[in-house]
Design an enzyme around this catalytic site. Sequence first.
Site, PDB file in Angstrom:
ATOM      1  CG  HIS A  99       2.341  -3.266   6.419  1.00  0.00           C
ATOM      2  ND1 HIS A  99       3.210  -4.202   5.898  1.00  0.00           N
ATOM      3  CD2 HIS A  99       1.383  -3.082   5.472  1.00  0.00           C
ATOM      4  CE1 HIS A  99       2.794  -4.576   4.705  1.00  0.00           C
ATOM      5  NE2 HIS A  99       1.675  -3.919   4.432  1.00  0.00           N
ATOM      6  CG  HIS A 153      -2.156  -0.809   1.096  1.00  0.00           C
ATOM      7  ND1 HIS A 153      -2.128  -2.170   0.945  1.00  0.00           N
ATOM      8  CD2 HIS A 153      -3.476  -0.447   1.098  1.00  0.00           C
ATOM      9  CE1 HIS A 153      -3.376  -2.628   0.858  1.00  0.00           C
ATOM     10  NE2 HIS A 153      -4.207  -1.604   0.941  1.00  0.00           N
TER      11      HIS A 153
END
Length: 238
Positions: free
Chosen positions: A202, A153
């Site tokens: 993450h 992302h």
Amino acid sequence: MTKPAVPPVLISVARRIETRALLIWLACAGAIWGFFNIAGEVMEGDADIVDQQLLLMLRRPSDLSDPIGPPWVEEALRDITALGGFTFLTIATIVAVLLFSFHGKRRQAWILAGTVLGAQVSSEVLKTFYDRPRPSLVPHGSFVYTQSFPSGHSALAAAVFLTLATLIASVEKRPSSKILIYVLAVVITIGVGFSRVYLGVHWPSDVLAGWSLGATWAFAAWIVLEWMRSRDVSRERG
């Protein structure tokens, strides 16, 4: 025969392009160095402690499943993280490529398409190569399907929004509009990266590496654009 004198304005433009191109090359090299430096720290385990501390800072100590802040913040960041998702960025890229093409800016259209494709492929390859597990320290606030390093992302957001900002700025004449475009691109890119850590999907180092990777592709696109500009100047001078 004496060659016709080169107009001073063309000389000035050529010098600005050369100087800008050098700075972009240095920035691109810095982004590449940043990525591999972070990757080295991750592979050696040196980033683990800092990653864990930063991730826990965004959670309530009494309940690690609950991010800090009111519920609407978590929902807002879930919306922001979607801006770096494959579906949204694919649609945005297709629309931008078509708009550039419709306005006769095929150069910008091809550069954007190539940059996004390169960023997507390199992100997936690097994820497979490093094969870092997702954070298990806290529950995930969003669905995940791939490995953790680097953040796809973050990489795609940086590549798409920064490249798009550069290409739009190349055809925009007003300095204030160019500044606004770049500010929006940077803010969105940072927001997407932060949301990935906030949602617990993450590690912070994943996001930093993703930004570095995406910035590398964005700088590469800028280099190609500057090279094409310098070629146009050479043709005018010839």
